[in-house]
Design a protein around this motif. Structure first.
Motif, PDB file in Angstrom:
ATOM      1  N   VAL A 180       1.047  -1.350   0.080  1.00  0.00           N
ATOM      2  CA  VAL A 180       0.350   0.269   0.297  1.00  0.00           C
ATOM      3  C   VAL A 180       0.835   1.695   0.047  1.00  0.00           C
ATOM      4  O   VAL A 180       0.654   2.371  -0.819  1.00  0.00           O
ATOM      5  CB  VAL A 180      -0.841  -0.269   1.108  1.00  0.00           C
ATOM      6  CG1 VAL A 180      -1.684   1.385   1.346  1.00  0.00           C
ATOM      7  CG2 VAL A 180      -1.690  -1.035   1.551  1.00  0.00           C
ATOM      8  N   LEU A 181       1.983   1.596   0.765  1.00  0.00           N
ATOM      9  CA  LEU A 181       2.689   2.511   0.768  1.00  0.00           C
ATOM     10  C   LEU A 181       3.412   2.554  -0.489  1.00  0.00           C
ATOM     11  O   LEU A 181       3.367   3.309  -0.657  1.00  0.00           O
ATOM     12  CB  LEU A 181       3.537   2.209   2.322  1.00  0.00           C
ATOM     13  CG  LEU A 181       5.155   3.033   2.558  1.00  0.00           C
ATOM     14  CD1 LEU A 181       4.086   4.975   2.253  1.00  0.00           C
ATOM     15  CD2 LEU A 181       6.031   2.685   2.860  1.00  0.00           C
ATOM     16  N   LEU A 182       3.926   1.259  -0.694  1.00  0.00           N
ATOM     17  CA  LEU A 182       4.846   1.668  -2.345  1.00  0.00           C
ATOM     18  C   LEU A 182       4.208   2.236  -3.423  1.00  0.00           C
ATOM     19  O   LEU A 182       4.397   2.951  -4.258  1.00  0.00           O
ATOM     20  CB  LEU A 182       5.190   0.161  -2.083  1.00  0.00           C
ATOM     21  CG  LEU A 182       6.469  -0.246  -1.554  1.00  0.00           C
ATOM     22  CD1 LEU A 182       7.307  -1.315  -1.689  1.00  0.00           C
ATOM     23  CD2 LEU A 182       7.850   1.304  -1.636  1.00  0.00           C
ATOM     24  N   THR A 183       2.898   1.453  -3.650  1.00  0.00           N
ATOM     25  CA  THR A 183       1.942   1.941  -4.772  1.00  0.00           C
ATOM     26  C   THR A 183       2.037   3.159  -4.536  1.00  0.00           C
ATOM     27  O   THR A 183       1.515   4.394  -5.757  1.00  0.00           O
ATOM     28  CB  THR A 183       0.464   1.103  -4.529  1.00  0.00           C
ATOM     29  OG1 THR A 183       1.017  -0.290  -4.215  1.00  0.00           O
ATOM     30  CG2 THR A 183      -0.065   1.374  -5.689  1.00  0.00           C
ATOM     31  N   LYS A 184       1.269   3.792  -3.281  1.00  0.00           N
ATOM     32  CA  LYS A 184       1.073   5.140  -2.713  1.00  0.00           C
ATOM     33  C   LYS A 184       1.779   6.224  -3.731  1.00  0.00           C
ATOM     34  O   LYS A 184       1.917   7.404  -4.025  1.00  0.00           O
ATOM     35  CB  LYS A 184       1.052   5.582  -1.330  1.00  0.00           C
ATOM     36  CG  LYS A 184       0.108   6.921  -1.604  1.00  0.00           C
ATOM     37  CD  LYS A 184       0.474   7.227   0.285  1.00  0.00           C
ATOM     38  CE  LYS A 184      -0.328   8.484   0.785  1.00  0.00           C
ATOM     39  NZ  LYS A 184      -0.977   8.062   1.778  1.00  0.00           N
ATOM     40  N   MET A 185       3.411   5.450  -2.939  1.00  0.00           N
ATOM     41  CA  MET A 185       4.571   6.178  -3.272  1.00  0.00           C
ATOM     42  C   MET A 185       4.442   6.700  -4.897  1.00  0.00           C
ATOM     43  O   MET A 185       5.080   7.448  -5.323  1.00  0.00           O
ATOM     44  CB  MET A 185       6.058   5.989  -2.944  1.00  0.00           C
ATOM     45  CG  MET A 185       6.105   6.076  -1.496  1.00  0.00           C
ATOM     46  SD  MET A 185       7.996   5.447  -0.496  1.00  0.00           S
ATOM     47  CE  MET A 185       7.456   5.939   0.977  1.00  0.00           C
TER      48      MET A 185
END
Length: 510
Positions: free
Chosen positions: A252-257
């Motif tokens: 979730v964090l990496l996709t958002k970034m």
């Protein structure tokens, strides 16, 4: 046709029988002699040596090596494992037999955390791994790339020094690993994404730190399912279930970034960052193509290994100096002479600070960020020190044990930076060529971030030591120096410290 003498037939049969029996035993003897496994503990039925390792495998394996020798064999479930515990043994595996041990064995961490080995750390040795490594070295981790983002390091370190100075003015103790992770994640974020990952220190950055530590801890556990694959589905320790949950949070964090980065592409025209370059070079001349999953997995490597390993070394170094005030005083004296107190330390000062460099080397020796190298596996059967190593044998190099080997280091349990200033250790370097000190590993699969790790540790530690006096908070008692095992060797109790500014006030606002 004349008949054969029955006694001749009997002798012929007996001779043939004796010939085959003799040849069989000779071959068996030769096979046994040439295929002698290294010595090691017998272990338990089915599970082998797994129950022997305990909660601190690097310590247990170091003790077992004193009993069984520098090259030790363990049956781990249904898998073979060999452990190297001295510089010579490490050199034999990571230099002489490096190509044969250039792959990683399958494991739950690679599957559930690293996008099924689609990253650089766990990828199969081959064209995709080489492309990931080449792009990372050219644009982030190599010498020229590090020079290009030196200003980013200076700016982000300035933010941290100001925050620490404010805490010192208020009389508030700082929690060192939180400060370090916050600053280093922002450094890496600036290089990869052209922005600070965390604008203000708070719950979001604390959650990031927790996620990094959880990943490093869970990936370092000896998972029963890795060594007895037939029962992996049972997840007896509950590790794989936790890994899957953690992976979702990271994804979730990496996709958002990546999505936010794509939206601001127009702002970076003419000034591409690391992610822009990776996305533009996903194909290479060998026909290898990086998928979006490969890119995401690479970012996971850089954000986790890039923050946790270096921050743990810096934390251990500060703790050792707080326990040994004479070392801290000597470091201050060197820095005051070379840098003075009117400005902050700069990276260009470091070559003139041999005692600081010796402190860093001593910390790499006594508290290596990775106590057991990431496992490798033999592609073919091989021989070492007269012992037979079967195909598909896992290799673990006990970097922690090498750093505490009394045959290599005088008084290895002492924290003594002077050992690197003269004599036989003066030219030892931690970049993978001197096997007495290999905190980043060695050979083809040496940590891709070796140069970056050394730069970050020397520059950040030097700046923190130069900028402040470091003291144990009142009422704390003696510093806790216990370890917490994982892929990165954490302090069991995070370091808290009270700071006293040493520099001119203007040095904390620039």
């Amino acid at each position: 046709m004349p008949s054969l003498d029955p006694f001749f037939l009997q002798d012929l049969v007996a001779a043939a029988f004796l010939f085959f029996i003799t040849r069989y035993f000779i071959r068996s003897l030769l096979r046994t002699t040439s295929r002698t496994l290294p010595p090691g503990p017998k272990g338990w039925p089915i599970v082998g040596a797994l129950p022997l390792l305990g909660s601190m495998p690097h310590v247990t394996l170091a003790k077992l090596a004193k009993q069984y020798g520098p090259v030790m064999y363990l049956k781990m479930g249904t898998c073979n494992m060999v452990v190297a515990s001295t510089p010579d043994a490490a050199r034999a595996f990571l230099k002489t037999l490096d190509l044969n041990f250039s792959n990683r064995p399958p494991n739950a961490g690679a599957t559930h955390l690293a996008y099924n080995s689609q990253d650089m750390v766990f990828a199969e040795y081959g064209s995709r791994w080489k492309l990931l490594r080449k792009l990372s070295n050219l644009h982030m981790l190599g010498g020229k790339a590090l020079e290009n983002w030196s200003q980013i390091r200076a700016v982000e370190l300035g933010h941290m020094i100001r925050a620490m100075h404010e805490s010192s003015q208020k009389g508030v103790a700082v929690v060192v690993p939180e400060m370090l992770t916050y600053a280093m994640a922002n450094m890496i974020g600036q290089v990869i994404l052209s922005r600070r990952v965390f604008v203000t220190k708070g719950s979001e950055s604390n959650e990031f730190k927790d996620m990094v530590v959880e990943l490093m801890t869970s990936a370092g556990i000896f998972n029963i399912g890795d060594f007895i694959p037939s029962i992996a589905w049972m997840d007896l320790q509950g590790i794989e279930g936790e890994m899957k949950k953690l992976h979702k949070r990271w994804d979730v964090l990496l996709t958002k970034m990546m999505e936010e980065h794509a939206k601001t592409a127009h702002e970076r025209r003419g000034k591409p960052d690391f992610l822009d370059i990776i996305m533009a070079n996903r194909d290479n001349s060998d026909g290898e193509k990086l998928s979006l999953v490969n890119v995401k997995a690479l970012l996971l490597n850089l954000f986790t290994a890039g923050t946790d390993t270096s921050s743990s070394v810096i934390e251990w170094a500060l703790a050792e100096m707080m326990k040994n005030p004479k070392i801290l005083k000597k470091a201050h004296e060197e820095m005051d002479k070379v840098v003075g107190r009117s400005r902050r330390l700069e990276e260009s000062d470091i070559p003139k600070l041999p005692y600081l460099q010796a402190i860093c080397k001593e910390t790499f020796r006594k508290h290596p960020s990775t106590p057991l190298n990431l496992p490798r596996v033999s592609t073919q059967a091989c021989q070492i020190n007269g012992y037979y190593i079967p195909k598909n044998t896992r290799l673990s190099v006990n970097i922690w044990a090498i750093g505490r080997d009394a045959d290599v280091w005088d008084n290895p349990l002492d924290f003594n930076p002077e050992r690197f200033l003269s004599g036989k250790n003066a030219k030892i370097d931690p970049r993978g060529n001197d096997f007495e000190l290999i905190p980043f590993g060695a050979g083809r699969r040496i940590c891709a971030g070796t140069r970056m790790g050394i730069v970050l540790v020397e520059y950040i530690l030097g700046t923190l030591v130069h900028s402040f006096d470091w003291m144990v908070p009142p009422g704390t008692g003696e510093l806790n120096m216990e370890e917490a095992f994982g892929l990165a060797l954490q302090k069991a109790v995070p370091l808290s410290a009270c700071l006293s500014p040493r520099l001119a006030p203007t040095a904390y606002v620039s």
